[in-house]
Design a protein around this motif. Sequence first.
Motif, PDB file in Angstrom:
ATOM      1  N   THR A  51       0.829  -1.211   0.000  1.00  0.00           N
ATOM      2  CA  THR A  51       0.000   0.000   0.000  1.00  0.00           C
ATOM      3  C   THR A  51       0.859   1.255   0.000  1.00  0.00           C
ATOM      4  OG1 THR A  51      -0.117  -0.121   2.405  1.00  0.00           O
ATOM      5  CG2 THR A  51      -1.954  -1.088   1.161  1.00  0.00           C
ATOM      6  N   LEU A  52       2.183   1.071   0.191  1.00  0.00           N
ATOM      7  CA  LEU A  52       3.110   2.190   0.190  1.00  0.00           C
ATOM      8  C   LEU A  52       4.406   1.736  -0.462  1.00  0.00           C
ATOM      9  CD1 LEU A  52       3.668   4.949   2.546  1.00  0.00           C
ATOM     10  CD2 LEU A  52       5.638   3.441   2.406  1.00  0.00           C
ATOM     11  N   ALA A  53       5.013   2.654  -1.212  1.00  0.00           N
ATOM     12  CA  ALA A  53       6.326   2.411  -1.803  1.00  0.00           C
ATOM     13  C   ALA A  53       7.154   3.664  -1.589  1.00  0.00           C
ATOM     14  CB  ALA A  53       6.200   2.098  -3.293  1.00  0.00           C
ATOM     15  N   VAL A  54       8.460   3.471  -1.428  1.00  0.00           N
ATOM     16  CA  VAL A  54       9.355   4.589  -1.145  1.00  0.00           C
ATOM     17  C   VAL A  54      10.391   4.671  -2.261  1.00  0.00           C
ATOM     18  CG1 VAL A  54      10.942   5.582   0.552  1.00  0.00           C
ATOM     19  CG2 VAL A  54       9.030   4.180   1.329  1.00  0.00           C
ATOM     20  N   ASN A  55      10.635   5.883  -2.725  1.00  0.00           N
ATOM     21  CA  ASN A  55      11.651   6.126  -3.732  1.00  0.00           C
ATOM     22  C   ASN A  55      12.985   5.567  -3.226  1.00  0.00           C
ATOM     23  OD1 ASN A  55      13.970   7.941  -4.750  1.00  0.00           O
ATOM     24  ND2 ASN A  55      12.321   8.295  -6.217  1.00  0.00           N
ATOM     25  N   MET A  56      13.710   4.868  -4.085  1.00  0.00           N
ATOM     26  CA  MET A  56      14.955   4.231  -3.643  1.00  0.00           C
ATOM     27  C   MET A  56      16.016   5.254  -3.229  1.00  0.00           C
ATOM     28  SD  MET A  56      15.424   0.830  -5.865  1.00  0.00           S
ATOM     29  CE  MET A  56      13.996   0.143  -6.691  1.00  0.00           C
ATOM     30  N   ASP A  57      15.983   6.444  -3.798  1.00  0.00           N
ATOM     31  CA  ASP A  57      16.915   7.492  -3.361  1.00  0.00           C
ATOM     32  C   ASP A  57      16.628   7.898  -1.919  1.00  0.00           C
ATOM     33  OD1 ASP A  57      18.278   7.553  -5.797  1.00  0.00           O
ATOM     34  OD2 ASP A  57      16.953   9.104  -6.618  1.00  0.00           O
ATOM     35  N   VAL A  58      15.358   7.943  -1.537  1.00  0.00           N
ATOM     36  CA  VAL A  58      14.979   8.270  -0.162  1.00  0.00           C
ATOM     37  C   VAL A  58      15.478   7.165   0.775  1.00  0.00           C
ATOM     38  CG1 VAL A  58      13.033   8.594   1.428  1.00  0.00           C
ATOM     39  CG2 VAL A  58      12.979   9.661  -0.839  1.00  0.00           C
ATOM     40  N   LEU A  59      15.313   5.907   0.375  1.00  0.00           N
ATOM     41  CA  LEU A  59      15.788   4.793   1.195  1.00  0.00           C
ATOM     42  C   LEU A  59      17.306   4.808   1.325  1.00  0.00           C
ATOM     43  CD1 LEU A  59      13.433   1.987  -0.108  1.00  0.00           C
ATOM     44  CD2 LEU A  59      13.387   3.056   2.159  1.00  0.00           C
ATOM     45  N   GLU A  60      17.990   5.127   0.245  1.00  0.00           N
ATOM     46  CA  GLU A  60      19.454   5.193   0.303  1.00  0.00           C
ATOM     47  C   GLU A  60      19.903   6.330   1.215  1.00  0.00           C
ATOM     48  OE1 GLU A  60      23.128   3.748  -0.191  1.00  0.00           O
ATOM     49  OE2 GLU A  60      21.293   2.814  -0.913  1.00  0.00           O
ATOM     50  N   PHE A  61      19.213   7.478   1.133  1.00  0.00           N
ATOM     51  CA  PHE A  61      19.520   8.603   2.009  1.00  0.00           C
ATOM     52  C   PHE A  61      19.326   8.214   3.476  1.00  0.00           C
ATOM     53  CE2 PHE A  61      18.274  12.348   4.448  1.00  0.00           C
ATOM     54  CZ  PHE A  61      19.334  13.219   4.181  1.00  0.00           C
ATOM     55  N   ALA A  62      18.200   7.581   3.781  1.00  0.00           N
ATOM     56  CA  ALA A  62      17.927   7.161   5.158  1.00  0.00           C
ATOM     57  C   ALA A  62      18.957   6.129   5.621  1.00  0.00           C
ATOM     58  CB  ALA A  62      16.516   6.582   5.268  1.00  0.00           C
ATOM     59  N   SER A  63      19.335   5.214   4.752  1.00  0.00           N
ATOM     60  CA  SER A  63      20.348   4.215   5.109  1.00  0.00           C
ATOM     61  C   SER A  63      21.671   4.877   5.459  1.00  0.00           C
ATOM     62  CB  SER A  63      20.563   3.233   3.954  1.00  0.00           C
ATOM     63  OG  SER A  63      19.410   2.480   3.722  1.00  0.00           O
ATOM     64  N   GLU A  64      22.089   5.826   4.646  1.00  0.00           N
ATOM     65  CA  GLU A  64      23.343   6.542   4.911  1.00  0.00           C
ATOM     66  C   GLU A  64      23.232   7.384   6.175  1.00  0.00           C
ATOM     67  OE1 GLU A  64      26.313   6.214   3.398  1.00  0.00           O
ATOM     68  OE2 GLU A  64      25.386   4.651   2.177  1.00  0.00           O
ATOM     69  N   LEU A  65      22.083   8.003   6.383  1.00  0.00           N
ATOM     70  CA  LEU A  65      21.869   8.806   7.591  1.00  0.00           C
ATOM     71  C   LEU A  65      21.985   7.939   8.835  1.00  0.00           C
ATOM     72  CD1 LEU A  65      20.972  11.533   8.892  1.00  0.00           C
ATOM     73  CD2 LEU A  65      18.626  10.693   8.671  1.00  0.00           C
ATOM     74  N   PHE A  66      21.410   6.743   8.790  1.00  0.00           N
ATOM     75  CA  PHE A  66      21.413   5.871   9.960  1.00  0.00           C
ATOM     76  C   PHE A  66      22.787   5.246  10.217  1.00  0.00           C
ATOM     77  CE2 PHE A  66      16.576   5.158   9.429  1.00  0.00           C
ATOM     78  CZ  PHE A  66      16.334   6.383  10.032  1.00  0.00           C
ATOM     79  N   VAL A  67      23.703   5.341   9.252  1.00  0.00           N
ATOM     80  CA  VAL A  67      25.087   4.934   9.500  1.00  0.00           C
ATOM     81  C   VAL A  67      25.769   5.976  10.387  1.00  0.00           C
ATOM     82  CG1 VAL A  67      27.359   4.652   8.397  1.00  0.00           C
ATOM     83  CG2 VAL A  67      25.346   3.555   7.411  1.00  0.00           C
ATOM     84  N   CYS A  68      25.400   7.241  10.171  1.00  0.00           N
ATOM     85  CA  CYS A  68      26.026   8.349  10.901  1.00  0.00           C
ATOM     86  C   CYS A  68      25.379   8.608  12.253  1.00  0.00           C
ATOM     87  CB  CYS A  68      25.966   9.625  10.059  1.00  0.00           C
ATOM     88  SG  CYS A  68      26.833   9.472   8.497  1.00  0.00           S
ATOM     89  N   MET A  69      24.177   8.138  12.444  1.00  0.00           N
ATOM     90  CA  MET A  69      23.482   8.317  13.711  1.00  0.00           C
ATOM     91  C   MET A  69      22.679   7.061  14.018  1.00  0.00           C
ATOM     92  SD  MET A  69      20.384  10.874  12.639  1.00  0.00           S
ATOM     93  CE  MET A  69      18.897  10.180  13.334  1.00  0.00           C
ATOM     94  N   GLY A  70      22.204   6.933  15.214  1.00  0.00           N
ATOM     95  CA  GLY A  70      21.411   5.760  15.573  1.00  0.00           C
ATOM     96  C   GLY A  70      20.163   5.654  14.720  1.00  0.00           C
ATOM     97  N   PRO A  71      19.829   4.444  14.245  1.00  0.00           N
ATOM     98  CA  PRO A  71      18.616   4.291  13.443  1.00  0.00           C
ATOM     99  C   PRO A  71      17.364   4.592  14.274  1.00  0.00           C
ATOM    100  CG  PRO A  71      19.622   2.158  13.873  1.00  0.00           C
ATOM    101  CD  PRO A  71      20.539   3.197  14.434  1.00  0.00           C
ATOM    102  N   ASN A  72      16.511   5.417  13.721  1.00  0.00           N
ATOM    103  CA  ASN A  72      15.282   5.787  14.408  1.00  0.00           C
ATOM    104  C   ASN A  72      14.214   6.028  13.343  1.00  0.00           C
ATOM    105  OD1 ASN A  72      13.211   6.877  15.912  1.00  0.00           O
ATOM    106  ND2 ASN A  72      14.551   8.124  17.185  1.00  0.00           N
ATOM    107  N   GLU A  73      13.611   4.925  12.883  1.00  0.00           N
ATOM    108  CA  GLU A  73      12.610   5.030  11.820  1.00  0.00           C
ATOM    109  C   GLU A  73      11.403   5.860  12.241  1.00  0.00           C
ATOM    110  OE1 GLU A  73      13.787   1.989  12.769  1.00  0.00           O
ATOM    111  OE2 GLU A  73      14.902   1.268  11.024  1.00  0.00           O
ATOM    112  N   GLN A  74      11.054   5.813  13.531  1.00  0.00           N
ATOM    113  CA  GLN A  74       9.901   6.568  14.012  1.00  0.00           C
ATOM    114  C   GLN A  74      10.144   8.071  13.888  1.00  0.00           C
ATOM    115  OE1 GLN A  74       8.606   5.516  17.942  1.00  0.00           O
ATOM    116  NE2 GLN A  74       6.623   6.490  17.673  1.00  0.00           N
ATOM    117  N   ALA A  75      11.327   8.533  14.281  1.00  0.00           N
ATOM    118  CA  ALA A  75      11.657   9.959  14.156  1.00  0.00           C
ATOM    119  C   ALA A  75      11.735  10.358  12.688  1.00  0.00           C
ATOM    120  CB  ALA A  75      12.971  10.266  14.863  1.00  0.00           C
ATOM    121  N   TRP A  76      12.323   9.489  11.852  1.00  0.00           N
ATOM    122  CA  TRP A  76      12.406   9.767  10.420  1.00  0.00           C
ATOM    123  C   TRP A  76      11.010   9.913   9.821  1.00  0.00           C
ATOM    124  CZ3 TRP A  76      15.454  11.019   6.409  1.00  0.00           C
ATOM    125  CH2 TRP A  76      14.965  10.795   5.139  1.00  0.00           C
ATOM    126  N   ALA A  77      10.132   8.982  10.140  1.00  0.00           N
ATOM    127  CA  ALA A  77       8.774   9.007   9.589  1.00  0.00           C
ATOM    128  C   ALA A  77       8.012  10.241  10.062  1.00  0.00           C
ATOM    129  CB  ALA A  77       8.022   7.740   9.968  1.00  0.00           C
TER     130      ALA A  77
END
Length: 127
Positions: A51-77
């Motif tokens: 029911t939802l799809a995310v642009n792969m550039d957005v996913l890559e950005f989030a992946s790189e961001l979470f390398v530099c800081m603790g992963p927090n999908e709730q804050a990202w969303a």
Amino acid sequence: CTCSEKHCVLRVVCVHMEYLERVQLVICKRNPAAAQLVHRGLFPCAPLSPTLAVNMDVLEFASELFVCMGPNEQAWAATMTKYLKARGHEFATADSLCRRFANALSHYQVLVRLVNAEMAKIIDSFR
């Protein structure tokens, strides 16, 4: 698709960096939603009937961001929801993005790791 399989329409919300897009896909066994979405540069939140799809550039950005800081999908969303709302794009419910984004990100990261591992095997076989 001109196959004789049963076809149905699936509505998918697509998250891009600057906007939301709502698309309708005509799907069947030979032309599944996931394949159509990946072809468009989007990664589905589920392998079947997403029911939802995310642009792969957005996913890559989030992946790189979470390398530099603790992963927090709730804050990202929550941040992405506010960011898109300020630009006139809203989700149906407040928690619409959080769970589905986390699913898409998790599946995307697993797929990237698998592809990288396979590529490393192929390269190593030629050494």
